[in-house]
Enzyme design. Structure first.
Site, PDB file in Angstrom:
ATOM      1  N   LYS A  88       0.893  -1.278  -0.039  1.00 40.47           N
ATOM      2  CA  LYS A  88       0.065  -0.165   0.056  1.00 40.47           C
ATOM      3  C   LYS A  88       0.938   1.293   0.130  1.00 40.47           C
ATOM      4  CE  LYS A  88      -4.547  -1.410   1.580  1.00 40.47           C
ATOM      5  NZ  LYS A  88      -5.813  -1.309   2.479  1.00 40.47           N
ATOM      6  N   LYS A  99     -11.773  -5.317  -6.255  1.00 39.42           N
ATOM      7  CA  LYS A  99     -12.676  -4.531  -6.837  1.00 39.42           C
ATOM      8  C   LYS A  99     -12.138  -3.140  -7.042  1.00 39.42           C
ATOM      9  CE  LYS A  99     -13.661  -3.059  -1.786  1.00 39.42           C
ATOM     10  NZ  LYS A  99     -14.050  -3.977  -0.928  1.00 39.42           N
ATOM     11  N   LYS A 153      -5.402 -12.313  -7.893  1.00 42.51           N
ATOM     12  CA  LYS A 153      -6.525 -11.962  -6.901  1.00 42.51           C
ATOM     13  C   LYS A 153      -7.722 -11.029  -7.612  1.00 42.51           C
ATOM     14  CE  LYS A 153      -8.478 -10.813  -2.563  1.00 42.51           C
ATOM     15  NZ  LYS A 153      -8.191 -10.370  -1.193  1.00 42.51           N
TER      16      LYS A 153
END
Ligand code: TRP
Length: 334
Positions: free
Chosen positions: A114, A199, A196
């Site tokens: 992140k 969204k 993976k």
């Protein structure tokens, strides 16, 4: 009668969850309610580690709460709550921050990832994310925590922190274990099936949201990446087809062998039609229920308030215990 084991898991309210969240998490959560004492909630405190519009945060949190109820998490069976409504989470997180080494938090791969993707906002909250997650879990003395692969490292750190606290201050926290669901399937991107499903993928064809319209679902399944073998079988190197088989299996309960037999002699076109159909009928009732619930603001608000109050009763007890063990002065002498 022996006590039921306690299960806890939260989801961040950051946009509409995908069918990966549904098939890999929510369906298992719903089933677990029958055998465990469960707590499920919206991790809105975690969501602000990434900059979020106030209006979006509020709407996403109410929406994820409604979605939890829509998938069949029953507030009469489980405690369904909103993390920020239980201030003990932030309080215990502080105590745990002081029991966690800088180096331990710095090793978390999610933090590293992140920091790379949000280089303009590497805030301290992003760094302390795993200790807040540890607080979420330890406050409720959870025995099992259903998490995806990407959260295993955080759960491992939670165990380390719990063991360390217990060793330093005396038995306080249950040391939680990861829970691997029956359908442990990890749903992958429809466009890059080695990744993976997410969204936040920039390519919207790569994921199916839980609230996508049937026509959109069908279109996305039809454009999913496969291979040139044109044979429905589960095998290494066939990531795209394997993923569609997983989706189909999760929706229908059929195993790989049964699926291979069903589509023996058929091409990918027929198979994709069947996958799309199974997914649409699986999601239909959830979407219907969601639409009904989200328009009943009073009901959602009262359930969220009530669930959070119940959660706080648990949380308050554990926080008080941890503070007492750590040596905080309590002038009320409890
Ligand atoms: N970090 C988890 C995720 O992004 C969400 C989460 C927050 C969580 N607190 C938790 C999961 C406690 C399990 C238990 O998926």
């Amino acid at each position: 009668m022996d006590e039921r084991k306690r299960v806890l898991s939260l989801i961040q309210p950051s946009g509409v969850p995908t069918i990966g969240n549904y098939l890999g998490a929510f369906k298992n959560w719903r089933a677990m309610q029958e055998n465990y004492d469960c707590l499920f909630g919206a991790a809105d405190l975690h969501a602000i580690t990434v900059r979020t519009e106030p209006k979006t945060l509020r709407e996403n949190t109410r929406s994820i709460f409604a979605l939890l109820l829509a998938v069949g998490i029953d507030p009469e069976k489980s405690v369904v709550f909103v993390q920020s409504r239980v201030p003990e989470h932030a309080q215990l997180a502080w105590l745990l921050n002081c029991c966690t080494q800088f180096g331990e938090a710095a090793r978390m791969t999610q933090f590293k990832d992140k920091s790379a993707t949000h280089a303009d906002n590497i805030n301290v909250g992003l760094f302390a994310y795993p200790t807040l997650m540890a607080a979420d879990i330890l406050l409720y003395q959870a025995d099992y925590v259903p998490v995806g692969q990407d959260q295993k490292q955080h759960l491992e750190l939670t165990r380390t922190i719990a063991e360390r606290f217990n060793f330093s201050y005396g038995e306080t926290f249950t040391v939680p274990e990861p829970f691997i669901g029956k359908s442990g399937a990890r749903i992958m991107s429809l466009q890059e099936p080695s990744k993976k499903m997410s969204k936040s993928d920039l390519n919207t064809k790569a994921f199916i949201s839980m609230l996508d319209e049937p026509s959109v679902i069908t279109k996305k399944i039809k454009s999913a990446v496969t291979d040139s073998e044109a044979k429905v079988r589960f095998a290494p190197g066939k990531d795209g087809v394997n993923n569609l088989m997983d989706i189909y299996s999760c929706c229908t309960g059929k195993d790989y062998e049964a699926i291979e037999r069903e589509f023996d002699g058929h091409g990918y076109g027929d198979f994709k039609n069947a996958v799309a159909e199974a997914l649409v009928s699986e999601l239909g009732p959830v979407q219907g229920e969601y639409k009904r619930l989200i328009s009943d603001k009073a009901y959602i608000d009262s359930r969220a308030a009530e669930g959070s109050r119940t959660a706080e009763l648990f949380a308050r007890r554990t926080l008080a215990k941890a503070m007492r063990k750590m040596g905080f002065y309590d002038p009320d002498g409890r």
